[in-house]
Design an enzyme around this catalytic site. Structure first.
Site, short mmCIF file in Angstrom:
data_model
loop_
_atom_site.label_atom_id
_atom_site.label_comp_id
_atom_site.label_asym_id
_atom_site.label_seq_id
_atom_site.Cartn_x
_atom_site.Cartn_y
_atom_site.Cartn_z
N ASP A 1 -8.02 4.25 -2.30
CA ASP A 1 -7.43 3.16 -1.53
C ASP A 1 -6.70 2.23 -2.50
O ASP A 1 -7.33 1.66 -3.40
CB ASP A 1 -8.53 2.41 -0.78
CG ASP A 1 -7.99 1.40 0.22
OD1 ASP A 1 -6.88 0.88 0.01
OD2 ASP A 1 -8.69 1.13 1.21
N CYS B 1 0.81 -1.22 0.00
CA CYS B 1 0.00 0.00 0.00
C CYS B 1 0.85 1.27 0.00
O CYS B 1 0.56 2.23 -0.72
CB CYS B 1 -0.98 0.01 1.16
SG CYS B 1 -0.25 -0.08 2.81
N HIS C 1 -2.33 0.37 7.55
CA HIS C 1 -2.68 0.68 6.17
C HIS C 1 -2.35 2.15 5.86
O HIS C 1 -2.12 2.94 6.78
CB HIS C 1 -4.17 0.43 5.94
CG HIS C 1 -4.57 0.34 4.49
ND1 HIS C 1 -3.75 -0.15 3.50
CD2 HIS C 1 -5.74 0.70 3.86
CE1 HIS C 1 -4.38 -0.11 2.34
NE2 HIS C 1 -5.59 0.41 2.54
#
Length: 232
Positions: A229, A68, A208
């Site tokens: 995202d 991420c 995250h």
């Protein structure tokens, strides 16, 4: 994990190459139109968006579960490539090796070897290339500043007690407050949906990170972060 892991694409390359399957361009204009419709129906008071040519970039199979931070970095790079305010950013990003997941690992190891972020270097044992180690906002700050691209690292230690501290900061970023009032009052004195040329923000939280592409005030005046995202 060779070429696919380091493939980078921006809208300016669309004339010559199609976007990779995990790249979705032109979402910001679509989001802007949706916000305009929402405003016309009374559901949205005001909103502001980052640079419109930013691409949404999701993870691939090879970086599932750890990529991420890298993908948020590439989303930020996609806007830096297309902005015209400081065109020199492109050459700074292209130095030695251009943006990519594995290339970012190389960038960071090189930055550490030159004395950048010694604390982070020790935490990651000075080795990233070829690994599946997570990186966070501090590493992205290091990557940009090592290349001569200005960046800021903001911590919100009290956000658990006051979640609005984050939305206030984001509102101030997209709508700098005037001499009197604050960003939320400034939102009420401009066009309902504002397209800025600002780069996105990267928000890291427990486990995250995501890319903030704008902010909306709903009909009740409650701020909502608009987020891309990389995991979706």
């Amino acid at each position: 994990m060779g070429q696919a892991s380091d493939q980078f694409w921006t809208l300016s390359r669309a004339v010559h190459t199609r976007p990779p399957s995990n790249y979705t361009p032109n979402l910001i204009p679509i989001l802007r139109r949706a916000l305009n419709r929402s405003h016309s129906k009374g559901a949205t008071q005001r909103a502001a968006l980052c640079h419109e040519e930013l691409c949404h970039i999701s993870g691939e199979f090879f970086d599932s579960g750890w990529g991420c931070g890298y993908r948020n970095f590439l989303m930020a790079c996609s806007s830096l490539y297309e902005q015209q305010v400081i065109p020199q950013y492109v050459s700074l990003l292209e130095q030695d090796r251009g943006p990519g997941v594995r290339n970012l690992q190389y960038w960071l190891e090189k930055a550490w070897s030159e004395g950048f972020d010694l604390v982070g270097a020790e935490q990651l044992k000075r080795r990233l290339v070829g690994t599946r180690k997570w990186i966070g906002a501090a590493e992205l700050y290091t990557a940009f500043t090592h290349r001569g691209i200005p960046a800021r690292l903001i911590d919100f230690p009290q956000s658990g007690n006051d979640p609005e501290v984050v939305t206030r900061w984001v509102a101030n970023y997209f709508f700098p407050p005037r001499a009197t009032g604050n960003a939320f009052t400034a939102l009420s004195s401009v066009s309902p949906i504002v397209q800025t040329d600002k780069p996105p923000l990267i928000l890291q939280h427990q486990g995250h990170s995501r890319t903030i592409v704008g902010i909306e005030l709903n009909r009740m005046g409650v701020p909502n972060l608009l987020i891309f995202d990389p995991g979706r």
